[in-house]
Design an enzyme around this catalytic site. Structure first.
Site, short mmCIF file in Angstrom:
data_model
loop_
_atom_site.label_atom_id
_atom_site.label_comp_id
_atom_site.label_asym_id
_atom_site.label_seq_id
_atom_site.Cartn_x
_atom_site.Cartn_y
_atom_site.Cartn_z
N GLU A 320 41.59 36.78 41.92
CA GLU A 320 42.06 37.94 42.68
C GLU A 320 41.72 39.23 41.95
O GLU A 320 41.20 40.18 42.55
CB GLU A 320 43.57 37.85 42.90
CG GLU A 320 44.16 39.02 43.66
CD GLU A 320 43.68 39.06 45.09
OE1 GLU A 320 43.02 40.06 45.45
OE2 GLU A 320 43.95 38.10 45.83
N ASP A 324 39.10 42.25 43.34
CA ASP A 324 39.50 43.62 43.62
C ASP A 324 38.65 44.62 42.85
O ASP A 324 38.14 45.60 43.42
CB ASP A 324 40.97 43.82 43.25
CG ASP A 324 41.91 43.09 44.20
OD1 ASP A 324 41.42 42.54 45.20
OD2 ASP A 324 43.12 43.06 43.93
N SER A 538 42.82 40.22 51.00
CA SER A 538 42.73 40.81 49.67
C SER A 538 41.30 41.22 49.35
O SER A 538 41.08 41.97 48.39
CB SER A 538 43.21 39.81 48.61
OG SER A 538 42.41 38.67 48.63
#
EC number: 3.4.14.10
Length: 628
Positions: A320, A324, A538
């Site tokens: 994750e 990002d 996300s």
């Protein structure tokens, strides 16, 4: 003024149910204790037994903000493009005067703490004094709140929390205190990303990614590539996203004045080595940024830059975080990036007193950032949780905290969720009826933030869905927050178009989400030196955040204010700068969920950004020049 519009509140008891039981030298209650907040334990959580008395809790006490209604009015005025005060954002000092508790509230709460044996010298306060933080053993907190803490275990993943479903205060404090946590909130911000492939020896090193995965990184001799030349549904790259959304030729003009941030939770960080390799291959002119972006550590947040262990790799730790950072830098470079790594994991391990245990991570992050002298204009958060895991009173207070960012000129974007209208097998209400219901996501349901859904494909884009891992772009309607005024001309039209479909499964008068969307399927990510692909809102959220950050760059360069709270502008005029998505749906709860339709819909919002059109609507030049 539309106010928070909280639709349902936890029951506030008015029957005296206890009394101060502190056994020190000084005890005073002034009024009898009564239940302040009570909330049912969410499904899939099982009580294991009483919490150890010596287990310590970092208790956060939210005092009522004296003039939040006036602050909200300020927020709407500075965010409405037709208002004469549009763009005249407030300073932190100006915000403080609206949220500072009354002197009576502050005095009464401090007196209550002191009278019950809490050393006032151990208290921490926010700048405005609207939050008080103190670390205490469970035994003392139980006496303070006339409650009982227990250890609860999640039936599926074994996570444990120390929580108290019901807590009390002396009656004269009920109007002074909005929320106290951790008590009855079972929120666990979830990473909204799903890898499409397991790591194995068949994965090719990133240096061979172009040939091995057939990813077009550019077309020799072509200065302005087309989407068909640089986009491939098997692996979405920064060049594809920049071309698709029209930022590829834009040269940022005021990096430094304009900044962007991302939030890491759950022991995630952004591995600098992986980010650097990603940029070397997919955004070569930004290669150095992998070692240069700022990482701020909050409450013992994780920042492991050494190789991950086999266990960590097996758990997908930092996928994750890498997603990002790589996505944002791949689009918005050279705009400076800050990563906020917030600790405070809610996991509880019996017999181990971890100092950050039981914290509420969003609140921990908010408290830290509010104390900073400089905060990036756009902040991307790829975490969400079921709205019904958060008591309405606490959700309302956290949402108010987000409003403080918007009125100061910051744009907060949150992922809308990865389970459509709800996870199949988990679509049960938490109101005591166990009725089948769609499950909205928080903080996406907060009306003061911008929620981001996901799309896939390119000609045309459609709502994201991947049957291989059950990823579906999240969307729906809040059960806590009423429809904000800025949605009144769009959301009712969509609900009317349903002709009663799914009636009773969602709250038709609630805040609808998401507001916008972006690509969110098969994103290229470098993880442990190799390329994998990842699905998730996300992925969409940092992509949308990076584009809006470039919008801010153009605004600031033109002498204008940054976007700030984006939704009033979006719903009034800026929606015309987004590519409408009309196919696909928010699949979930064993249904097809809400379908994408012309205009706003609760799966892709108003659609995906068209950078040149947005700038045109805002009346600022693009200052374009090829950067490929």
């Amino acid at each position: 003024m539309w106010a928070l519009g909280l639709l349902s509140l936890a029951v506030l008891g008015d029957v005296a149910c206890g009394k101060p039981v502190y056994t020190g030298d000084k005890v005073q209650s002034r009024t009898p204790y009564a239940v302040k907040d009570s909330y049912d334990v969410p499904a899939k959580w099982t009580r294991e037994g009483p919490a150890p008395e010596d287990h310590h809790i970092t208790l956060s006490i939210g005092l009522k903000q004296s003039r939040f209604g006036d602050l909200e009015k300020q927020l709407m005025e500075v965010s409405d493009p037709d208002h004469p005060r549009y763009g005249q954002h407030l300073t932190p000092e100006e915000v403080s005067k609206y949220i500072r508790p009354t002197e009576e509230a502050s005095d009464d709460v401090h007196e209550w703490l002191s009278d019950n044996g809490v050393d006032l010298d151990t208290l921490s306060h926010t700048q405005a004094g609207d939050w008080i933080t103190v670390r205490l053993p469970v035994k003392q907190v139980e006496q303070l709140l006339d409650t009982e803490y227990s250890v609860y275990k999640h039936d599926e993943d074994g996570t444990r929390m120390v929580r108290a479903p019901e807590w009390s205060l002396p009656r004269h404090l009920h109007g002074h205190v909005d929320a106290i946590q951790p008590t009855n909130s079972f929120s666990r911000p979830s990473k909204l990303s799903k890898p499409n492939m397991k790591r194995s020896s068949t994965l090719k090193p990133v240096s061979k990614a172009e040939g091995a995965l057939r990813v077009p990184l550019g077309t020799p001799g072509v200065q302005h590539p087309t989407v068909s030349q640089v986009c491939n549904t098997s692996l979405v790259t920064p060049l594809c996203l920049r071309t698709l959304y029209g930022t590829v030729d834009y040269v940022p003009q005021v990096p430094g004045q304009n900044q962007i941030a991302l939030c890491n939770y759950l022991n995630e960080t952004n591995n600098r080595s992986d980010v650097s390799i990603f940029l070397q291959n997919f955004r070569p002119d930004a290669a150095g940024a992998g070692q240069q972006f700022t990482i701020d550590i909050i409450a013992n947040g994780q920042n492991q830059q050494t190789p991950l262990s086999a266990t960590q790799l097996g758990n997908g730790q930092d996928i994750e975080g890498n997603l990002d950072a790589e996505t944002i830098l791949g689009i918005s470079y050279p705009t400076p990036l800050t990563a906020y790594n917030t600790g405070g994991s809610p996991d509880f391990i019996p017999d181990v007193n971890t100092p950050t245990d039981t914290n509420e991570p969003y609140l921990t992050w908010i408290t830290f950032v509010e104390g900073q002298s400089s905060v990036p204009q756009v902040i991307s958060t790829s975490y969400d949780d079921d709205e019904q895991t958060v008591p309405p009173s606490f959700a309302a207070r956290v949402c108010q905290e987000f409003a403080k960012f918007g009125v100061q000129g910051h744009t907060l974007l949150f992922a809308s969720g990865d389970s459509g209208v709800g996870p199949t097998g988990g679509c049960t209400s938490n109101n005591g009826t166990n009725a089948t219901a769609f499950i909205p996501e928080f903080p996406s349901t907060c009306p003061y933030i911008t929620s981001v859904g996901a799309t896939k494909n390119f000609a045309p884009e459609v709502a994201a869905f991947d049957s291989s891992n059950n990823f579906a772009s999240g969307g729906g309607f809040s059960n806590y927050f009423a429809r904000p005024y800025y949605q009144n001309t769009t959301v009712p039209q969509y609900i009317a178009s349903l002709n009663g479909e799914y009636a009773g499964l969602f709250n038709a008068s609630g805040r609808g989400y998401p507001d916008i969307s972006a690509q969110g399927q098969r994103f290229a990510v470098v993880y442990d030196g190799e390329v994998i692909s990842v699905d998730g809102t996300s992925a969409a959220t940092p992509a949308a955040s990076a584009v809006l950050s470039l919008v801010n760059d153009a605004l600031i360069a033109a002498g204008k204010s940054p976007l700030g709270f984006f939704n009033p502008l979006l719903y009034k005029t800026a929606y015309a700068g987004f590519n409408d998505i009309t196919s696909g749906s928010a699949i979930g709860c064993g249904t097809n969920g809400f379908a994408a339709k012309a205009g706003w819909d609760p799966v892709t919002g108003f659609g995906t950004p068209n950078f040149p059109k947005i700038l045109s609507i805002l009346g600022v030049p693009t200052n374009s020049s090829s950067t490929t």
